[in-house]
Enzyme design. Structure first.
Site, short mmCIF file in Angstrom:
data_model
loop_
_atom_site.label_atom_id
_atom_site.label_comp_id
_atom_site.label_asym_id
_atom_site.label_seq_id
_atom_site.Cartn_x
_atom_site.Cartn_y
_atom_site.Cartn_z
N PRO A 2 14.22 37.62 58.50
CA PRO A 2 15.24 38.19 57.60
C PRO A 2 15.64 37.21 56.50
O PRO A 2 15.87 36.03 56.76
CB PRO A 2 16.43 38.46 58.53
CG PRO A 2 15.86 38.46 59.91
CD PRO A 2 14.68 37.54 59.88
N GLU A 3 15.67 37.71 55.29
CA GLU A 3 16.11 36.91 54.14
C GLU A 3 17.38 37.56 53.58
O GLU A 3 17.93 38.47 54.20
CB GLU A 3 14.99 36.84 53.09
CG GLU A 3 13.68 36.29 53.67
CD GLU A 3 12.55 36.19 52.64
OE1 GLU A 3 12.86 35.98 51.45
OE2 GLU A 3 11.39 36.33 53.03
N ARG A 110 12.96 36.04 69.81
CA ARG A 110 12.48 34.64 69.83
C ARG A 110 13.61 33.62 70.00
O ARG A 110 13.35 32.44 70.07
CB ARG A 110 11.64 34.37 68.59
CG ARG A 110 10.37 35.21 68.62
CD ARG A 110 9.39 34.86 67.55
NE ARG A 110 8.92 33.48 67.66
CZ ARG A 110 8.09 32.93 66.79
NH1 ARG A 110 7.65 33.62 65.76
NH2 ARG A 110 7.71 31.67 66.94
N ARG A 153 12.70 17.58 39.04
CA ARG A 153 12.21 17.92 40.38
C ARG A 153 10.69 17.98 40.33
O ARG A 153 10.13 18.78 39.58
CB ARG A 153 12.76 19.27 40.84
CG ARG A 153 14.25 19.34 40.86
CD ARG A 153 14.79 19.36 42.28
NE ARG A 153 16.18 18.97 42.26
CZ ARG A 153 16.69 18.00 43.02
NH1 ARG A 153 15.93 17.33 43.84
NH2 ARG A 153 17.97 17.69 42.94
#
Ligand SMILES: [Zn+2]
Length: 278
Positions: A2-3, A110, A153
């Site tokens: 799930p995001e 899980r 970055r």
């Protein structure tokens, strides 16, 4: 896994059902869920209190109860929150009962999902400040802001998008989809993106997440809505999980490779590879 859109889907479905209700019971069947807290710390804080609001921050589902008691649920790999689940529902780690008799379960095959406790708004703010960056569906996620975040970055942009301390809530599916929408190769160096590319990426992140929310999230693996219904976003993927299939924009073949340790999908005609450096 799930995001943000999947967690937001759960929040939207549950909020009208739980806000204003008092929690009359909470049973934490698996103490690992709330480590390092003792289960009684969470149950004592929550039981008997009214749920004021259900919030979301990044991939966290936040239960705000009376007196600034916050329980922060994270679904991780396979967690979900079910409303009035069937009695034989497997892998239930936490059970909640509302004062109207309805029940909720945190089911999680899980067992990577977590529940944490924050007492008072300063504790809540400190919790997220240490863990999460900007909220991509919030008003402050502008292209100027993203441009500043990306400077200096060297990390590949895919890894940058997955870093919850930079942008909160984007996981593998939505990073793949956003980079395709923005026509940026996942291995491009973050700090070298031009201002117009960063602007396109900002729009693409919002576009991919919003499409996910509108579709009720993506149901791959075990994700279900609180009522057991599946999301539909897996039917709308532009590039994710489409290896070997033609690109929906140009017809070239979508390729799969590993970036940032995750299965990554791209059309290398629409998303040109970075040039190798000597
Ligand atoms: Zn293409």
């Amino acid at each position: 896994m799930p995001e943000l859109p999947e967690v937001e889907t759960i929040r939207r479905r549950l909020a009208p059902l739980v806000q204003g209700r008092t929690l009359t019971a909470m049973q934490i069947a698996d103490p690992r869920w709330c480590e390092p807290f003792d289960p009684s710390a969470l149950t004592d804080a929550l039981v008997g209190r009214r749920v004021e609001r259900l919030h979301r921050r990044g991939k966290y589902l936040i239960w705000e109860a009376q007196d600034e008691v916050f329980v922060l649920m994270h679904l991780r790999m396979t967690g979900t929150v079910l409303y009035d689940p069937a009695p034989e529902t497997p892998y239930v780690r936490v059970r909640l009962t509302l004062d109207d008799g309805h029940r909720l379960s945190f089911a999680d095959p899980r067992r990577f999902g977590t529940g944490e406790l924050a007492l008072g708004r300063p504790a809540l703010d400190a919790f997220f400040k240490a863990r999460l960056g900007i909220e991509p569906l919030g008003a402050h996620f502008t292209s100027d802001h993203l441009f500043t975040l990306t400077r200096n970055r060297r990390t590949p942009i895919k890894a940058f998008l997955l870093d919850q301390r930079r942008i909160a809530g984007v996981g593998n599916i939505y990073a793949n989809e956003a980079l395709f929408r923005a026509r940026i190769h996942p291995l491009r160096a973050t700090g070298q993106l031009k201002r117009r590319q960063v602007a396109a990426l900002r729009d693409a992140v919002i576009g991919a997440l919003s499409a996910g929310v509108d579709a009720g999230g993506a149901s791959i693996d075990d994700f279900r809505h609180p009522d057991g219904v599946e999301g539909a976003f897996q039917n709308e993927f532009l590039v994710h999980d489409r290896a070997g299939q033609p690109c929906l924009v140009c017809g070239a073949t979508v390729v799969k490779f590993v970036a940032a340790g995750r299965g990554t999908y791209a059309c290398e005609r629409c998303q040109p590879k970075p040039r190798r450096r000597p």
